[in-house]
Design a protein around this motif. Structure first.
Motif, PDB file in Angstrom:
ATOM      1  N   LYS A 499       0.824  -1.211   0.000  1.00  0.00           N
ATOM      2  CA  LYS A 499       0.000   0.000   0.000  1.00  0.00           C
ATOM      3  C   LYS A 499       0.860   1.264   0.000  1.00  0.00           C
ATOM      4  CE  LYS A 499      -3.902  -2.127   2.431  1.00  0.00           C
ATOM      5  NZ  LYS A 499      -4.666  -2.175   3.715  1.00  0.00           N
ATOM      6  N   ALA A 500       1.953   1.215   0.772  1.00  0.00           N
ATOM      7  CA  ALA A 500       2.787   2.409   0.919  1.00  0.00           C
ATOM      8  C   ALA A 500       3.843   2.548  -0.176  1.00  0.00           C
ATOM      9  CB  ALA A 500       3.478   2.396   2.287  1.00  0.00           C
ATOM     10  N   HIS A 501       4.183   1.422  -0.809  1.00  0.00           N
ATOM     11  CA  HIS A 501       5.295   1.424  -1.767  1.00  0.00           C
ATOM     12  C   HIS A 501       4.903   0.731  -3.063  1.00  0.00           C
ATOM     13  CE1 HIS A 501       7.987   2.714   1.511  1.00  0.00           C
ATOM     14  NE2 HIS A 501       7.354   1.829   2.263  1.00  0.00           N
ATOM     15  N   GLY A 502       3.727   1.066  -3.569  1.00  0.00           N
ATOM     16  CA  GLY A 502       3.250   0.437  -4.794  1.00  0.00           C
ATOM     17  C   GLY A 502       4.172   0.639  -5.974  1.00  0.00           C
ATOM     18  N   GLU A 503       4.782   1.789  -6.050  1.00  0.00           N
ATOM     19  CA  GLU A 503       5.691   2.055  -7.169  1.00  0.00           C
ATOM     20  C   GLU A 503       6.928   1.166  -7.090  1.00  0.00           C
ATOM     21  OE1 GLU A 503       6.637   6.162  -7.396  1.00  0.00           O
ATOM     22  OE2 GLU A 503       4.585   6.793  -7.883  1.00  0.00           O
ATOM     23  N   GLN A 504       7.428   0.930  -5.881  1.00  0.00           N
ATOM     24  CA  GLN A 504       8.588   0.062  -5.718  1.00  0.00           C
ATOM     25  C   GLN A 504       8.250  -1.373  -6.137  1.00  0.00           C
ATOM     26  OE1 GLN A 504      10.212  -0.068  -1.747  1.00  0.00           O
ATOM     27  NE2 GLN A 504      11.994  -1.276  -2.356  1.00  0.00           N
ATOM     28  N   LEU A 505       7.049  -1.824  -5.748  1.00  0.00           N
ATOM     29  CA  LEU A 505       6.616  -3.157  -6.174  1.00  0.00           C
ATOM     30  C   LEU A 505       6.570  -3.234  -7.688  1.00  0.00           C
ATOM     31  CD1 LEU A 505       5.433  -5.997  -5.793  1.00  0.00           C
ATOM     32  CD2 LEU A 505       3.180  -4.937  -5.491  1.00  0.00           C
ATOM     33  N   GLN A 506       6.008  -2.213  -8.327  1.00  0.00           N
ATOM     34  CA  GLN A 506       5.902  -2.231  -9.780  1.00  0.00           C
ATOM     35  C   GLN A 506       7.272  -2.233 -10.441  1.00  0.00           C
ATOM     36  OE1 GLN A 506       3.006  -2.776 -11.292  1.00  0.00           O
ATOM     37  NE2 GLN A 506       4.178  -2.995 -13.183  1.00  0.00           N
ATOM     38  N   GLU A 507       8.221  -1.529  -9.851  1.00  0.00           N
ATOM     39  CA  GLU A 507       9.583  -1.528 -10.393  1.00  0.00           C
ATOM     40  C   GLU A 507      10.201  -2.919 -10.331  1.00  0.00           C
ATOM     41  OE1 GLU A 507      11.628   1.365  -8.090  1.00  0.00           O
ATOM     42  OE2 GLU A 507      10.639   3.093  -9.040  1.00  0.00           O
ATOM     43  N   ILE A 508       9.992  -3.612  -9.228  1.00  0.00           N
ATOM     44  CA  ILE A 508      10.517  -4.978  -9.103  1.00  0.00           C
ATOM     45  C   ILE A 508       9.844  -5.883 -10.123  1.00  0.00           C
ATOM     46  CG2 ILE A 508      10.734  -6.976  -7.585  1.00  0.00           C
ATOM     47  CD1 ILE A 508      10.830  -5.004  -5.219  1.00  0.00           C
ATOM     48  N   VAL A 509       8.528  -5.762 -10.238  1.00  0.00           N
ATOM     49  CA  VAL A 509       7.789  -6.579 -11.204  1.00  0.00           C
ATOM     50  C   VAL A 509       8.347  -6.375 -12.611  1.00  0.00           C
ATOM     51  CG1 VAL A 509       5.554  -6.862 -12.353  1.00  0.00           C
ATOM     52  CG2 VAL A 509       5.650  -6.710  -9.859  1.00  0.00           C
ATOM     53  N   GLU A 510       8.535  -5.150 -12.998  1.00  0.00           N
ATOM     54  CA  GLU A 510       8.987  -4.844 -14.360  1.00  0.00           C
ATOM     55  C   GLU A 510      10.340  -5.475 -14.663  1.00  0.00           C
ATOM     56  OE1 GLU A 510       7.501  -3.434 -16.878  1.00  0.00           O
ATOM     57  OE2 GLU A 510       5.659  -3.024 -15.764  1.00  0.00           O
ATOM     58  N   ARG A 511      11.200  -5.576 -13.677  1.00  0.00           N
ATOM     59  CA  ARG A 511      12.523  -6.168 -13.913  1.00  0.00           C
ATOM     60  C   ARG A 511      12.452  -7.653 -14.203  1.00  0.00           C
ATOM     61  NH1 ARG A 511      14.203  -2.752  -9.640  1.00  0.00           N
ATOM     62  NH2 ARG A 511      14.325  -4.468  -8.160  1.00  0.00           N
ATOM     63  N   TYR A 512      11.384  -8.310 -13.759  1.00  0.00           N
ATOM     64  CA  TYR A 512      11.301  -9.762 -13.928  1.00  0.00           C
ATOM     65  C   TYR A 512      10.385 -10.193 -15.066  1.00  0.00           C
ATOM     66  CZ  TYR A 512      13.983 -10.610  -9.695  1.00  0.00           C
ATOM     67  OH  TYR A 512      14.996 -10.676  -8.769  1.00  0.00           O
TER      68      TYR A 512
END
Length: 515
Positions: A499-512
Motif C-alpha cells: 500500500k505504501a510502496h506500490g511504485e517500488q513493487l511495480q519496479e521490481i515486477v517490471e525487472r522480472y
C-alpha cells in the motif's frame, strides 16, 4: 428430502470398472475415458499409467471414521501421494485400477460418495472450515450445507447439466468459500438468514456472482438450489463446452436478464414443490474445556469456552501419507475431535482442550512455518493431464529460496499457484497469484507463469487479481525473495508495504517480466 441409498451407488460401479479396464487395455482413448471417469470422481493421470480418486467431503468435514478410512486406504494400497484440494476434498494419487475400484466402493460404506466428484455434476459443497466453532461467525452454516450436499447428489441421477455446478456456504465476511462468486453461493447474514449469489466463478472468463435473493430463510435453501439447476438446464450452453459454465449465462442473458430468469425459475419451483423445506436444529457442542490452555500462532480459541482448534497446513496441500494414520491414532481417544479441510488446503483439528491442542501442535510441526508457506498450489502438471506447469515444484523451490534468504514471516503473503488457467490453485484471488504457461524465448518454449496481483476474496472487497505479465519459472523464487527483502527492509508486512510502496513493487515486477 429424498436420498440415494448406498446400494444404488454401488450398482453404478460395474460400468465404471468395465470402462476403466478398457482404458488400461488400450481399448478406450484418453479423451473418452476422461469424459466418463470424472463422473465417478476418478481420472487417469498424465501418461495414462495411473489414476487418482477424489474423495468428496461435504463441507470439508473429516470425521474420525472418514479419517480412519483414508488412513486405511493409504496403508492397504501403499499410496504415496495425497493432495488436499481447494474444493475441500482429498485426492489419492498414483493408483492402479484395482485400488481405484476398492476405494470407490468401500468409501460408500463410510458416507463418502465419489460419484460426481468430477464431470458435469454437482461438486463437493464448500463451507467455511470453522463453521460452528468460529468466534464472530454469523451462524453455523454447516448443517445446511450438509443437507444441500445430500440434495445435490440426487441431481446426478437426473437430467444432465451443461457443466459442473459448484455450491458454497460462508459463515462470515471472510468468504473463504468464495460464496459471492461461485455457481451458487449462500452468504450468511447477522440476522440468521442468507443472501444468495449466482453465476460466478474463477478460471477462464472469471465473473463475480449476481445477487439473486436476499434474506432467505435457511429452511428454504433447497428451493434455491433446485432453481439454480433448472436455470442452468434451461439457459446453459450444451453446444460449446468452453462456454458452458454458469458464469457465461451473464453474457448470453445479460446481468439483469439472468437475475430475472433465475427468479422466474425460483417461483416455478415454489409453485411446483412444497416438499423441500428443511427442519434443522444445529447440534450444540457438548464438550467442555477442562481448564487447560494452549497458545501459539497456530492455535485458535473456539467460541466454546476452553476449546481450541489447531491449524495445520502441509506444504502445497500435500501431507505425508502417513500423517493420516498418525493423526487418527492421536485424536481417536479425544472426545468429539474432528478435522475440517479448508479451501486453502489447510487442516483444522477442532474441539480440543488445551492439553489436547498441545499434543496436536507437536504432531503437526512439519507443516507451514510462515504465511508464505501456507501458499496454495494445485497438484500440478506432473500428475494432471491438462496442467501446463508443475505448481508443486515451483512452490517447493520458492519455499527453499525464501527460507535460505531469511525472509521474515509476513514479508510475503500467501500466494496462489495454478498449473494452468483453470484456477484450481485459485490464483485469481491471491494478493500474489500465478498461472502456468509457456513463453517463447529465442524460438524455444520456456516454462513461465503469468503473474496476478491484488486479488481478494473478502466479502465487500472481492476482486480478481490483475494479470501483470509473464515471469520465467526459474526466476519466480528470486522475484519473491526481492519483494520479501523490500518489505522486510521497510519493517512492514507485505500488505502494508504494498500500500505504501506500490511504485517500488511495480519496479521490481517490471525487472522480472519477460517482454
Amino acid at each position: 428430502m429424498k436420498k440415494i441409498a448406498t446400494e444404488v451407488w454401488k450398482e453404478d460401479l460395474a460400468e465404471f470398472r468395465e470402462k476403466t479396464d478398457a482404458f488400461y487395455a488400450g481399448e478406450l482413448d484418453k479423451s473418452a475415458y476422461k469424459g466418463f471417469s470424472g463422473g465417478y470422481g476418478s481420472y487417469a493421470q498424465r501418461g495414462g499409467n495411473a489414476s487418482m480418486v477424489r474423495l468428496r467431503m461435504a463441507g470439508g468435514r473429516l470425521t474420525k471414521d472418514k479419517l480412519k478410512f483414508v488412513a486405511d486406504c493409504i496403508a492397504k494400497h501403499n499410496i504415496d501421494r495425497v493432495h488436499l484440494t481447494t474444493c475441500q476434498t482429498i485426492q489419492l494419487h498414483n493408483l492402479h485400477p484395482d485400488a481405484v475400484y476398492d476405494i470407490v466402493e468401500s468409501a460408500l460404506d463410510h458416507g463418502i460418495v465419489t460419484r460426481g466428484g468430477g464431470g458435469d455434476f454437482p461438486r463437493n459443497v464448500m463451507v467455511s472450515p470453522l463453521s460452528g466453532v468460529e468466534k464472530g461467525e454469523y451462524f453455523d452454516v454447516l448443517p445446511y450445507a450438509e443437507a444441500a450436499g445430500e440434495y445435490l447428489l440426487t441431481f446426478i441421477k437426473e437430467q444432465k447439466m451443461p457443466r459442473k455446478l459448484k455450491v458454497g456456504f460462508s459463515n462470515s465476511p471472510a468468504n473463504q468459500t468464495h460464496a459471492t462468486f461461485r455457481d451458487l453461493g449462500f452468504v450468511a447474514r447477522p440476522d440468521g438468514k442468507f443472501d444468495v449469489y449466482s453465476a460466478g466463478g474463477l478460471g477462464n472468463n472469471p465473473r463475480m456472482g449476481l445477487l439473486v435473493a436476499e434474506g432467505v430463510d435457511p429452511s428454504k435453501i433447497l428451493y434455491y438450489i433446485c432453481a439454480m439447476r433448472d436455470t442452468f438446464i434451461a439457459y446453459g450452453n450444451y453446444e460449446q463446452r468452453n462456454k458452458a459454465r454458469t458464469r457465461y449465462m451473464q453474457e448470453t442473458l445479460g446481468e439483469e436478464g439472468y437475475v430475472k430468469a433465475y427468479q422466474e425459475k425460483l417461483q416455478a419451483v415454489f409453485d411446483a414443490h412444497d416438499d423441500l423445506d428443511l427442519d434443522i436444529s444445529p447440534a450444540p457442542v457438548s464438550k467442555k474445556g477442562n481448564g487447560t490452555t494452549a497458545q501459539g500462532k497456530r492455535v485458535i480459541p473456539q467460541k466454546q469456552e476452553g476449546l481450541y482448534a489447531v491449524e495445520y497446513h502441509p506444504l502445497g496441500g500435500c501431507p505425508a501419507p502417513s500423517k493420516f494414520a498418525e493423526l487418527y491414532a492421536l485424536i481417536a481417544p479425544m472426545e468429539d475431535v474432528e478435522i475440517r479441510l479448508a479451501p486453502d488446503e489447510t487442516m483444522y483439528i477442532i474441539h480440543l482442550t488445551g492439553e489436547e491442542a498441545q499434543k496436536v501442535l507437536a504432531a503437526t510441526e512439519d507443516g507451514a512455518q510462515s504465511l508464505l508457506e501456507t501458499s496454495v498450489a494445485c497438484i500440478g502438471a506432473s500428475i494432471c493431464q491438462v496442467g501446463l506447469r508443475d505448481s508443486q515444484q515451483l512452490l517447493a523451490e520458492i519455499v527453499k529460496q525464501v527460507r535460505a534468504a531469511g525472509i521474515p514471516d509476513g514479508a510475503l503473503p500467501q500466494i496462489h499457484i495454478s498449473g494452468c488457467t483453470s484456477s484450481c490453485g485459485t490464483h485469481q484471488i491471491g494478493e500474489i497469484g500465478f498461472h502456468g504457461g509457456v513463453k517463447m524465448i529465442d524460438k524455444v518454449a520456456t516454462p513461465a507463469f503469468t503473474l496476478h496481483l491484488n486479488g481478494s476474496d473478502a466479502q465487500g472487497m472481492e476482486r480478481f487479481g490483475e494479470p501483470a505479465g509473464m515471469i520465467l519459472q526459474d526466476n519466480i523464487p528470486a522475484f519473491l525473495v526481492e519483494v520479501g527483502k523490500a518489505a522486510a527492509a521497510a519493517g512492514e508486512s507485505y500488505g502494508d508495504w504494498k500500500k505504501a510502496h506500490g511504485e517500488q513493487l511495480q519496479e521490481i515486477v517490471e525487472r522480472y517480466l519477460v517482454k
